[in-house]
Design an enzyme around this catalytic site. Structure first.
Site, PDB file in Angstrom:
ATOM      1  CG  LEU A  71      -1.956  -1.193   1.156  1.00 52.47           C
ATOM      2  CD1 LEU A  71      -2.850  -1.174   2.390  1.00 52.47           C
ATOM      3  CD2 LEU A  71      -2.783  -1.214  -0.119  1.00 52.47           C
ATOM      4  CG  ASP A  83      23.622 -12.766  -0.028  1.00 51.22           C
ATOM      5  OD1 ASP A  83      23.442 -13.998   0.028  1.00 51.22           O
ATOM      6  OD2 ASP A  83      23.989 -12.181  -1.073  1.00 51.22           O
TER       7      ASP A  83
END
Length: 163
Positions: free
Chosen positions: A75, A132
């Site tokens: 949204l 990562d």
């Protein structure tokens, strides 16, 4: 604020209509950290991670994430961002044993809605990128304390965490 703005009178989710809101200069600042082993921090500082410049790549990831926030958070409005700055601070407190990286994202726009979500998304992506890039040597890293630190501009004025 007394109501959740992303729900209509029937309780259905909707994107808030910002058409009548004035375009003002808006700033969102978010922060968060990733805790890690001292040896992992040393690899980042030395620039010897096998995947490359950890903080440089994490900075680019944070910038890219801020620009793509409306694609990730259903949204959120797509915004024309005028500035994105990602900063890192190496944490090494011998007293507390805190070792890691603190990330701060500052995002700005001139528009009818704020950039808090963009700043939070930038910090999250930057920390995830550090994870990562370093997970091969430290799978126990923990991302924590991601939060809005400040917001300025708009009808509601300023917010500073802790105030």
């Amino acid at each position: 604020m007394t109501t959740l703005t992303h729900f209509d009178d029937q309780g259905q989710a909707h994107m808030v209509d910002v058409a009548a809101k004035a375009a003002t200069h808006r700033i969102g600042i978010a922060g968060g950290r990733i805790n890690m082993l001292p040896s992992t921090r040393a690899i980042i500082e030395a620039g010897t991670a096998k995947k490359g410049d950890v903080l440089g790549i994490a900075r680019i990831a944070g910038i890219m994430a801020a620009k793509k926030t409306s694609d990730l958070i259903p949204l959120c409005h797509p915004l024309a961002l005028t500035r994105i700055a990602i900063e890192f601070e190496v944490l090494n407190d011998a007293k507390t044993g805190t070792c890691g990286i603190y990330c701060t994202a500052t995002v700005e726009t001139v528009g009818p809605t704020g950039v808090e979500m963009e700043a939070l998304t930038a910090v999250s992506a930057a920390l995830l990128t550090i994870y990562d890039m370093c997970k091969a040597v430290d799978r126990g890293m923990v991302m924590t304390d991601v939060k809005l630190l400040q917001k300025h501009g708009g009808k509601s004025g300023s917010f500073v965490a802790g105030n």
